[in-house]
Design a protein around this motif. Structure first.
Motif, short mmCIF file in Angstrom:
data_model
loop_
_atom_site.label_atom_id
_atom_site.label_comp_id
_atom_site.label_asym_id
_atom_site.label_seq_id
_atom_site.Cartn_x
_atom_site.Cartn_y
_atom_site.Cartn_z
N ASP A 86 0.86 -1.18 0.00
CA ASP A 86 0.00 0.00 0.00
C ASP A 86 0.90 1.24 0.00
N PRO A 87 0.85 2.03 -1.05
CA PRO A 87 1.70 3.23 -1.12
C PRO A 87 1.48 4.17 0.06
N ARG A 88 0.25 4.24 0.58
CA ARG A 88 -0.03 5.13 1.70
C ARG A 88 0.71 4.67 2.96
N GLU A 89 0.82 3.35 3.13
CA GLU A 89 1.55 2.84 4.28
C GLU A 89 3.04 3.15 4.17
N ALA A 90 3.56 3.12 2.95
CA ALA A 90 4.97 3.46 2.76
C ALA A 90 5.23 4.91 3.17
N VAL A 91 4.31 5.78 2.85
CA VAL A 91 4.43 7.19 3.24
C VAL A 91 4.39 7.33 4.75
N LEU A 92 3.46 6.61 5.38
CA LEU A 92 3.34 6.68 6.83
C LEU A 92 4.58 6.10 7.51
N LEU A 93 5.11 5.01 6.98
CA LEU A 93 6.31 4.41 7.55
C LEU A 93 7.49 5.39 7.49
N GLU A 94 7.60 6.11 6.39
CA GLU A 94 8.68 7.08 6.25
C GLU A 94 8.48 8.24 7.24
N ALA A 95 7.23 8.67 7.40
CA ALA A 95 6.95 9.74 8.36
C ALA A 95 7.26 9.27 9.78
N LEU A 96 6.92 8.02 10.08
CA LEU A 96 7.22 7.47 11.40
C LEU A 96 8.72 7.37 11.62
N ARG A 97 9.43 6.96 10.58
CA ARG A 97 10.90 6.85 10.69
C ARG A 97 11.52 8.21 11.00
N ARG A 98 11.04 9.25 10.34
CA ARG A 98 11.58 10.59 10.57
C ARG A 98 11.33 11.03 12.01
N ARG A 99 10.11 10.79 12.50
CA ARG A 99 9.79 11.18 13.88
C ARG A 99 10.69 10.45 14.88
N MET A 100 10.92 9.17 14.63
CA MET A 100 11.64 8.37 15.61
C MET A 100 13.15 8.47 15.47
N GLN A 101 13.66 8.44 14.26
CA GLN A 101 15.10 8.42 14.06
C GLN A 101 15.69 9.82 13.92
N ASP A 102 15.09 10.65 13.11
CA ASP A 102 15.65 11.99 12.87
C ASP A 102 15.31 12.95 14.01
N GLU A 103 14.04 12.95 14.44
CA GLU A 103 13.62 13.88 15.49
C GLU A 103 13.78 13.29 16.89
N ARG A 104 14.05 11.98 16.98
CA ARG A 104 14.25 11.30 18.25
C ARG A 104 13.09 11.51 19.23
N ALA A 105 11.90 11.30 18.73
CA ALA A 105 10.72 11.48 19.56
C ALA A 105 10.71 10.52 20.74
N TYR A 106 11.39 9.38 20.60
CA TYR A 106 11.42 8.39 21.67
C TYR A 106 12.07 8.89 22.95
N ARG A 107 12.83 9.99 22.86
CA ARG A 107 13.49 10.52 24.04
C ARG A 107 12.53 11.20 25.01
N GLU A 108 11.31 11.45 24.57
CA GLU A 108 10.31 12.05 25.46
C GLU A 108 9.77 10.96 26.38
N GLU A 109 9.96 11.16 27.66
CA GLU A 109 9.61 10.13 28.64
C GLU A 109 8.12 9.79 28.62
N ASP A 110 7.27 10.78 28.43
CA ASP A 110 5.83 10.55 28.50
C ASP A 110 5.19 10.33 27.12
N LEU A 111 5.99 10.04 26.11
CA LEU A 111 5.44 9.81 24.78
C LEU A 111 4.53 8.59 24.79
N ASN A 112 3.31 8.75 24.29
CA ASN A 112 2.38 7.62 24.17
C ASN A 112 1.88 7.54 22.74
N ILE A 113 1.10 6.50 22.48
CA ILE A 113 0.68 6.27 21.10
C ILE A 113 -0.28 7.34 20.62
N ALA A 114 -1.07 7.91 21.53
CA ALA A 114 -2.00 8.97 21.14
C ALA A 114 -1.23 10.21 20.68
N ALA A 115 -0.18 10.57 21.43
CA ALA A 115 0.61 11.75 21.07
C ALA A 115 1.34 11.54 19.75
#
Length: 342
Positions: A226-255
């Protein structure tokens, strides 16, 4: 004992023992499956030892049944934890809880007074409550949609029947003098047996017990990408790897879903079915551990305390970090840093 009650108890015992045999034969390597088999045996022993002609009798041959019956509430709590927590492992506090409740239960059936009776019933209710809290507490981070729905059913059906049985026994003086309680106890245990059979068999991980979701680390293979999923996966990768969103202690799936501007269910499905994770905390900890391991291997950060590295990576405490680190590497962070330095 009336024929109807005897029939209900017999049906429950047969179903529970059959469940235990199937689980031990085909899924004994999984903690949840072993605990499911143990609880099935405990519940069958309860149906035997609580039958009106045998209830409270001091027969020596009944002792193994009474032991299994007395400790069943703690086993139920452990089973609920193992079914819905992929990383759960029984520990010594659980063994102490089982020994304590079993001892009080044996004292009760072997001639204990009202105080012992109330103590045991309170312990039973606490075990059921702990199981319900455990099941509901992990729902928000559960990425397996079918298991998330099953959590609510587990609480509604299994927890409700268990609580009703315990509370009824309190108001009916343990059910010793009321035929109505005998029927309720037998029927309730039969319902619990059937419910557990469905839940354990659907969540098991052996070849026979078809899982509801992927094992950690496995990726699903879609029939058509699904091309849309590929776009979402890339957006998720940027948030997690480039922006390091995982460093936020209170990060949850809703946020995180809000940042990606997608519904939560789509993010859950993406992480579970495309990245192979069953739990959001495990998904985050994968990034956090990679970050911390990189820092520990960096010679320029030799003087940085391990606690600082853990907190910077997003872990809430050093204890959580140490457990996750050892589970991933088989060694402590200190040993990892020492080995890298040597």
């Amino acid at each position: 004992m009336p024929n109807l009650e005897a029939g209900l108890r017999g049906a429950g015992i047969a179903l529970l023992l059959l469940l235990a045999v199937v689980l031990l034969r085909d899924g004994r390597r999984a903690v949840a499956v072993r605990l499911g088999a143990l609880y099935a045996v405990c519940a069958a022993a309860t149906l035997v030892s609580a039958a009106p002609p045998l209830d409270g009798q001091p027969y020596l041959w009944l002792l193994p049944f009474q032991i299994l019956n007395a400790g069943a509430p703690v086993v139920f709590w452990l089973l609920a934890s193992a079914l819905f927590d992929d990383e759960f492992e029984p520990a010594w506090p659980h063994a102490l809880a089982w020994l304590g409740l079993t001892g009080v239960g044996l004292w009760m059936v072997r001639g204990g007074g009202h105080a012992v009776f109330w103590t045991y019933k309170a312990g039973t209710l606490l075990s059921v409550a702990a199981a319900m809290v455990q099941v509901l507490a992990g729902r928000s981070g559960d990425l397996v949609e079918a298991r998330r729905r099953l959590r609510v059913r587990f609480v509604a059906v299994i927890g409700s029947f268990s609580a009703v049985i315990v509370i009824s026994s309190l108001f009916l003086h343990g059910g010793r003098d009321s035929p109505a309680f005998g029927y309720a106890d037998a029927l309730g245990n039969l319902v619990i047996a059937g419910g557990l059979a469905v839940m354990v068999l659907s969540l098991g991980s052996s070849p026979l017990l078809a899982p509801l979701a992927l094992a950690p680390g496995r990726r699903a293979e879609a029939a058509e990408p699904d091309p849309r999923e590929a776009v979402l996966l890339e957006a998720l990768r940027r948030r997690m790897q480039d922006e390091r969103a995982y460093r936020e202690e209170d990060l949850n799936i809703a946020a995180l879903a809000a940042r990606l501007a997608i519904p939560e269910y789509r993010l859950r499905r993406l992480i579970n079915q495309r990245l192979g994770h069953r739990n959001f905390a495990a998904f985050l900890n994968g990034y956090r551990l990679d970050d911390a391991m990189g820092a520990l291997a960096d010679l320029s950060q030799d003087q940085v305390p391990i606690l600082t590295i853990a907190l910077d990576a997003g872990f809430a405490s050093i204890g959580v970090f140490n457990r996750a680190f050892k589970a991933r590497t088989g060694m402590t962070p200190t040993a990892f840093r020492r080995e890298r330095g040597g």
